[in-house]
Scaffold this active site. Sequence first.
Site: not given
Length: 430
Positions: A105, A169
């Site tokens: 991330e 993500d």
Amino acid sequence: MKKRSLLIAVGVIVFGIIASIAWVFQMKNKEVAGKRAFPQHTVYQAGTIKPDNLSQEEMDAAVTTFYETWKDNYLKQPADKNDEYYIFYNDKGYAEPKNAVTVSEAHGYGMMITAIMAGSEDKRYFDGLYRFYKAHGSDHDPSLMAWQQVKDKSGKIINTPGDADSATDGDMDIAYSLLLAHRQWGSEGEIDYLASAKDILDAIMSNEINRSQSLVKLGDWAEDEDDVYGQSTRSSDLLLNHFKTFEAATGNDEWKDVRDKAYKVILSIYKEKSGNTGLIPDFAVQSKGEYQPAEADFLEGENDGNYSWNSSRTPWRYTLDYLLTGDERALPQLKKMNDWIKAETDGNPENIQSGYTLSGKAVEEGNSTSFVAPFMVSAMVDSSNQQWINRLWNRTIQEKDDDDYFANTIKLQTMIVASGNWWAPLEETN
């Protein structure tokens, strides 16, 4: 006179050499800087706003200054790899295990930020971040990044032992950053950014998307057949504008289906569970064909079904698609959320709490920038929010003692957006 003339001639030659060296240095830096280096002053959707209590030049300067601070604090190199960089995310010691140094991330954020800024040094940083990503692949697919890295007893940075799968993500942000890099620097150099972007996008589609449902999964560890984790999603992974960019880059219309499904999940929860607040939960699960907030302790903790540390990013992430493309599907939810948070806080950003139930009850006290800054982006959708966005900018740029990597990295990205400097690499990708 001859001696004086000689000295003058020598001086002219030396000055010329120095000037030539300076010119070459400037040209080299100019070549390294991106074609769309910061600031860009992107034209967002008509009717959207930016803070107007300071000039564009002052906003740009605030972003540039904070970018330098951010790099000083979080952009690091492994001790044994002088051509790699990573984003240090454990500055406050919150992470487990204690020897954790970064996560995918953080890495995705860092690659997007350096590609957006694209100053004379940023290609070197970006390429170093790319090399670190390639050195820390997931066990399931080396084109994806293992979600966490730690420092072993010898000081070497390795994937967390026994836990080297991916988080969706981070991988999607890395893919997006590579498309930005392709636009900034081209793909004819040492790193073929476009080919690398397409490679990781193929891996994401194969491993992190439930293709039968066009649903973004939590990571490559979630099997499609798993009735729980194979059919659930993290709300902050619904990167609406990313999906449109991915479709443009690859020509794969499955990305359109992923984008449509993401909007369906968002709107389903808004209409059924948060019609009075517009808030979205950290995780959404499927039950009887519908999506609803996850139960407590679904994956990370007691607030998995609330508006908490994951979904705090959604006002920023969701709004980007409207700003850049004008897609209005999330606009009712965003406007409801803006109206609710203004009323809930009496128009004072200092009153924003660090988490709420979907009905609007605070679940965690505090005023973290992680929760404040994203509202600054969602406020951009409506001119009635002008005073509110001005106050949000003023609060966001304040230094807070409890602001960590997460808060400051969200802060920087939302400042880039709110100042009018984020853009999508939708063109020239094929």
